[in-house]
Design a protein around this motif. Structure first.
Motif, PDB file in Angstrom:
ATOM      1  N   THR A 185      35.457  43.324  25.212  1.00 43.51           N
ATOM      2  CA  THR A 185      34.260  43.942  24.655  1.00 43.51           C
ATOM      3  C   THR A 185      34.267  43.626  23.172  1.00 43.51           C
ATOM      4  O   THR A 185      35.139  44.077  22.435  1.00 43.51           O
ATOM      5  CB  THR A 185      34.210  45.465  24.922  1.00 43.51           C
ATOM      6  N   VAL A 186      33.349  42.772  22.745  1.00 42.26           N
ATOM      7  CA  VAL A 186      33.370  42.229  21.385  1.00 42.26           C
ATOM      8  C   VAL A 186      32.782  43.243  20.412  1.00 42.26           C
ATOM      9  O   VAL A 186      31.625  43.659  20.568  1.00 42.26           O
ATOM     10  CB  VAL A 186      32.594  40.898  21.309  1.00 42.26           C
ATOM     11  N   LEU A 187      33.576  43.625  19.396  1.00 40.74           N
ATOM     12  CA  LEU A 187      33.168  44.664  18.453  1.00 40.74           C
ATOM     13  C   LEU A 187      33.428  44.232  17.020  1.00 40.74           C
ATOM     14  O   LEU A 187      34.414  43.548  16.740  1.00 40.74           O
ATOM     15  CB  LEU A 187      33.940  45.964  18.720  1.00 40.74           C
ATOM     16  N   THR A 188      32.543  44.651  16.135  1.00 42.93           N
ATOM     17  CA  THR A 188      32.768  44.471  14.701  1.00 42.93           C
ATOM     18  C   THR A 188      33.443  45.722  14.166  1.00 42.93           C
ATOM     19  O   THR A 188      32.897  46.826  14.271  1.00 42.93           O
ATOM     20  CB  THR A 188      31.446  44.233  13.955  1.00 42.93           C
ATOM     21  N   GLY A 189      34.641  45.553  13.641  1.00 40.96           N
ATOM     22  CA  GLY A 189      35.393  46.674  13.097  1.00 40.96           C
ATOM     23  C   GLY A 189      35.348  46.692  11.587  1.00 40.96           C
ATOM     24  O   GLY A 189      34.634  45.903  10.962  1.00 40.96           O
ATOM     25  N   PRO A 190      36.117  47.561  10.956  1.00 40.76           N
ATOM     26  CA  PRO A 190      36.097  47.667   9.499  1.00 40.76           C
ATOM     27  C   PRO A 190      36.630  46.437   8.788  1.00 40.76           C
ATOM     28  O   PRO A 190      36.228  46.153   7.657  1.00 40.76           O
ATOM     29  CB  PRO A 190      36.973  48.896   9.217  1.00 40.76           C
ATOM     30  N   VAL A 191      37.525  45.679   9.435  1.00 37.06           N
ATOM     31  CA  VAL A 191      38.105  44.508   8.757  1.00 37.06           C
ATOM     32  C   VAL A 191      37.948  43.208   9.534  1.00 37.06           C
ATOM     33  O   VAL A 191      38.227  42.137   9.005  1.00 37.06           O
ATOM     34  CB  VAL A 191      39.616  44.728   8.455  1.00 37.06           C
ATOM     35  N   LYS A 192      37.485  43.270  10.789  1.00 35.32           N
ATOM     36  CA  LYS A 192      37.384  42.054  11.581  1.00 35.32           C
ATOM     37  C   LYS A 192      36.400  42.239  12.718  1.00 35.32           C
ATOM     38  O   LYS A 192      36.065  43.364  13.110  1.00 35.32           O
ATOM     39  CB  LYS A 192      38.753  41.663  12.150  1.00 35.32           C
ATOM     40  N   LYS A 193      35.918  41.112  13.235  1.00 27.78           N
ATOM     41  CA  LYS A 193      35.166  41.107  14.482  1.00 27.78           C
ATOM     42  C   LYS A 193      36.095  40.534  15.542  1.00 27.78           C
ATOM     43  O   LYS A 193      36.504  39.378  15.460  1.00 27.78           O
ATOM     44  CB  LYS A 193      33.895  40.264  14.373  1.00 27.78           C
ATOM     45  N   LEU A 194      36.442  41.357  16.524  1.00 29.88           N
ATOM     46  CA  LEU A 194      37.412  40.948  17.534  1.00 29.88           C
ATOM     47  C   LEU A 194      37.249  41.848  18.745  1.00 29.88           C
ATOM     48  O   LEU A 194      36.952  43.038  18.623  1.00 29.88           O
ATOM     49  CB  LEU A 194      38.835  41.055  16.975  1.00 29.88           C
ATOM     50  N   GLY A 195      37.458  41.285  19.916  1.00 28.46           N
ATOM     51  CA  GLY A 195      37.281  42.039  21.142  1.00 28.46           C
ATOM     52  C   GLY A 195      38.436  42.958  21.471  1.00 28.46           C
ATOM     53  O   GLY A 195      39.565  42.779  21.001  1.00 28.46           O
ATOM     54  N   ILE A 196      38.135  43.973  22.267  1.00 26.51           N
ATOM     55  CA  ILE A 196      39.175  44.718  22.971  1.00 26.51           C
ATOM     56  C   ILE A 196      39.417  43.948  24.263  1.00 26.51           C
ATOM     57  O   ILE A 196      38.627  44.001  25.200  1.00 26.51           O
ATOM     58  CB  ILE A 196      38.741  46.163  23.269  1.00 26.51           C
ATOM     59  N   ASN A 197      40.478  43.167  24.279  1.00 23.70           N
ATOM     60  CA  ASN A 197      40.776  42.283  25.407  1.00 23.70           C
ATOM     61  C   ASN A 197      41.815  42.945  26.311  1.00 23.70           C
ATOM     62  O   ASN A 197      42.953  43.157  25.908  1.00 23.70           O
ATOM     63  CB  ASN A 197      41.322  40.954  24.891  1.00 23.70           C
TER      64      ASN A 197
ATOM     65  N   ALA B 220      37.363  33.974  11.134  1.00 19.74           N
ATOM     66  CA  ALA B 220      37.467  32.861  12.078  1.00 19.74           C
ATOM     67  C   ALA B 220      38.921  32.526  12.387  1.00 19.74           C
ATOM     68  O   ALA B 220      39.281  32.249  13.541  1.00 19.74           O
ATOM     69  CB  ALA B 220      36.746  31.635  11.514  1.00 19.74           C
ATOM     70  N   LEU B 221      39.770  32.552  11.389  1.00 23.29           N
ATOM     71  CA  LEU B 221      41.155  32.127  11.573  1.00 23.29           C
ATOM     72  C   LEU B 221      41.989  33.113  12.384  1.00 23.29           C
ATOM     73  O   LEU B 221      43.047  32.748  12.906  1.00 23.29           O
ATOM     74  CB  LEU B 221      41.812  31.889  10.211  1.00 23.29           C
TER      75      LEU B 221
ATOM     76  N   SER C 261      28.787  36.356  12.134  1.00 18.59           N
ATOM     77  CA  SER C 261      28.338  37.686  12.542  1.00 18.59           C
ATOM     78  C   SER C 261      28.907  38.770  11.641  1.00 18.59           C
ATOM     79  O   SER C 261      28.204  39.722  11.267  1.00 18.59           O
ATOM     80  CB  SER C 261      28.733  37.960  13.992  1.00 18.59           C
ATOM     81  N   PHE C 262      30.193  38.638  11.275  1.00 20.23           N
ATOM     82  CA  PHE C 262      30.833  39.691  10.480  1.00 20.23           C
ATOM     83  C   PHE C 262      30.202  39.807   9.103  1.00 20.23           C
ATOM     84  O   PHE C 262      29.937  40.906   8.620  1.00 20.23           O
ATOM     85  CB  PHE C 262      32.331  39.422  10.344  1.00 20.23           C
ATOM     86  N   VAL C 263      29.933  38.683   8.465  1.00 18.95           N
ATOM     87  CA  VAL C 263      29.429  38.707   7.093  1.00 18.95           C
ATOM     88  C   VAL C 263      27.909  38.787   7.031  1.00 18.95           C
ATOM     89  O   VAL C 263      27.347  39.538   6.214  1.00 18.95           O
ATOM     90  CB  VAL C 263      29.932  37.471   6.316  1.00 18.95           C
ATOM     91  N   LEU C 264      27.219  38.051   7.895  1.00 14.84           N
ATOM     92  CA  LEU C 264      25.760  37.990   7.830  1.00 14.84           C
ATOM     93  C   LEU C 264      25.066  38.906   8.837  1.00 14.84           C
ATOM     94  O   LEU C 264      23.846  39.082   8.768  1.00 14.84           O
ATOM     95  CB  LEU C 264      25.291  36.548   8.054  1.00 14.84           C
TER      96      LEU C 264
ATOM     97  N   GLY D 280      32.418  36.476   0.149  1.00 12.49           N
ATOM     98  CA  GLY D 280      31.877  36.512   1.507  1.00 12.49           C
ATOM     99  C   GLY D 280      32.294  35.305   2.318  1.00 12.49           C
ATOM    100  O   GLY D 280      32.621  35.422   3.503  1.00 12.49           O
ATOM    101  N   LEU D 281      32.312  34.137   1.670  1.00 12.84           N
ATOM    102  CA  LEU D 281      32.708  32.919   2.369  1.00 12.84           C
ATOM    103  C   LEU D 281      34.173  32.982   2.796  1.00 12.84           C
ATOM    104  O   LEU D 281      34.527  32.598   3.915  1.00 12.84           O
ATOM    105  CB  LEU D 281      32.470  31.704   1.468  1.00 12.84           C
ATOM    106  N   GLU D 282      35.014  33.500   1.916  1.00  9.16           N
ATOM    107  CA  GLU D 282      36.435  33.623   2.261  1.00  9.16           C
ATOM    108  C   GLU D 282      36.634  34.616   3.398  1.00  9.16           C
ATOM    109  O   GLU D 282      37.524  34.439   4.239  1.00  9.16           O
ATOM    110  CB  GLU D 282      37.247  34.024   1.029  1.00  9.16           C
ATOM    111  N   LYS D 283      35.804  35.658   3.430  1.00 11.46           N
ATOM    112  CA  LYS D 283      35.902  36.613   4.540  1.00 11.46           C
ATOM    113  C   LYS D 283      35.513  35.951   5.848  1.00 11.46           C
ATOM    114  O   LYS D 283      36.138  36.193   6.896  1.00 11.46           O
ATOM    115  CB  LYS D 283      35.010  37.835   4.279  1.00 11.46           C
TER     116      LYS D 283
END
Length: 355
Positions: A151-163, A324-325, A264-267, A316-319
């Motif tokens: 379930t793909v979610l945007t959190g306080p520091v990252k966009k990452l799923g609960i896998n 992504a990484l 998605s996270f930044v924009l 923003g670009l570095e974020k």
């Protein structure tokens, strides 16, 4: 060791099968003070589908605002709402909508049985307790959320799923009638998520006969839908989404999805359009498929937004690069175990600046 893959337990497919939802849920309903929770895309609040939702008694119908991508804070808020309804867990959590709503439903069903915030579980196999029974009914096709273990979610520091294996729906209801009337751009962007799933699975280093079988069928259906003009395009796209989701379930996505998460996270771009924006600059990695994607855009007169990253500052670009990484399995699938020598921070910055 081979992966012991968790699949959706029960599937019903066919035009009009949404009408069976009441009977399906009746098996899960307990006597007395029990209730079900319906999380429904807010666009249906004033549409005929509203009156077809089989809510009864103490059931909750929550209209989910899908203006933004699903956030961990929204999952926590909805979970608190449901917990305040009663001292017991609901008999079922049902998501009716596109990928965002199905992800919210999956996440709420998990958080009702696991302590803390949804942000605590962004990652792989962090969930310990099984979810409440949960069902998904897609009203858009392409994301594969109906079959995925994330379930793909945007959190306080990252966009990452609960896998997690516990994330997978217990039941899905695939009714092509629910896809009627979707605006062309939204239909296209969501469908392209499926097309890109197939590209990244079929071109990835994790490819195996299981994922290839599903991926090739999904790709063929996508080409029928987006390059042809089949009369049953909703049926075909719904099955393409299912097969595309199954393909990546036993393999992985790749470069496009990793970059899309940063966008998605930044924009705040929605997942489907974010994938399209990213995919359009990836000729180096998927040359034939990017050209085919552009032919699909031309056929359906879809015009991507351009120069989205021009106004993003260095922070923003570095974020974007950081987000992504984090997605190392995606990069390894796309580029192999030595992916870090290919996909440097500078390389990712260059790709983002083209978007």
């Amino acid at each position: 060791m081979f992966r012991n893959f968790k699949m959706v337990s029960q599937v019903v497919f066919g035009r009009g099968c949404f009408n069976q939802l009441s009977d399906i849920l009746s098996v899960q309903r307990k006597k007395g003070a029990s209730f079900a929770v319906f999380i429904v895309d807010h666009i249906f609040e004033n549409r005929p589908l509203r009156d077809r939702i089989p809510a009864e008694g103490r059931d909750m119908v929550i209209w989910a605002d899908t203006t933004d991508e699903p956030k961990t804070t929204e999952v926590d808020r909805l979970t608190a709402m449901v917990r305040a309804q009663a001292n017991s867990l609901p008999d079922a959590v049902v998501g009716i909508g596109g990928g965002s709503v199905m992800d919210l439903a999956k996440a709420v069903s998990l958080m009702l049985t696991n302590p803390g915030s949804a942000a605590d579980y962004q990652g792989w196999d962090l969930i310990k307790n099984p979810a409440v029974y949960h069902a998904g009914i897609p009203t858009l096709s392409g994301t594969g959320a109906e079959v995925s273990r994330t379930t793909v979610l945007t959190g306080p520091v990252k966009k990452l799923g609960i896998n997690s294996d516990h994330t997978v729906f217990d039941q899905i209801v695939l009714d092509p009638d629910l896809l009627e009337g979707v605006p062309t751009d939204q239909w296209f962007y969501t469908g392209m998520d499926c097309y890109i799933h197939c590209v990244e699975s079929l071109k990835g280093t994790y490819l195996n006969a299981f994922s290839q079988a599903y991926g090739e069928k999904a790709m063929a259906l996508c080409r029928e839908v987006f390059l042809g003009d089949p009369p049953d395009r909703e049926d075909k796209l719904m099955m393409a989404s299912y097969c595309g989701g199954m393909s990546i379930a036993y393999s992985q996505v790749g470069v496009c999805h990793a970059l899309s998460y940063g966008l998605s996270f930044v924009l705040g771009l929605h997942h489907g359009i974010g994938n399209c924006v990213a995919f359009d600059v990836l000729e180096e990695f998927y040359p034939d498929e990017v050209n085919e994607f552009r032919r699909m855009m031309e056929k359906h007169d879809v015009r991507l937004p351009r120069n989205l990253v021009q106004g993003v500052d260095d922070k923003g670009l570095e974020k974007m690069v950081d987000v992504a990484l984090v997605l190392e399995p995606l990069w390894e699938n796309a580029l192999g175990k030595n992916w870090k020598t290919i996909m440097t921070r500078d390389k990712i910055r260059q790709l983002y600046r083209r978007m």
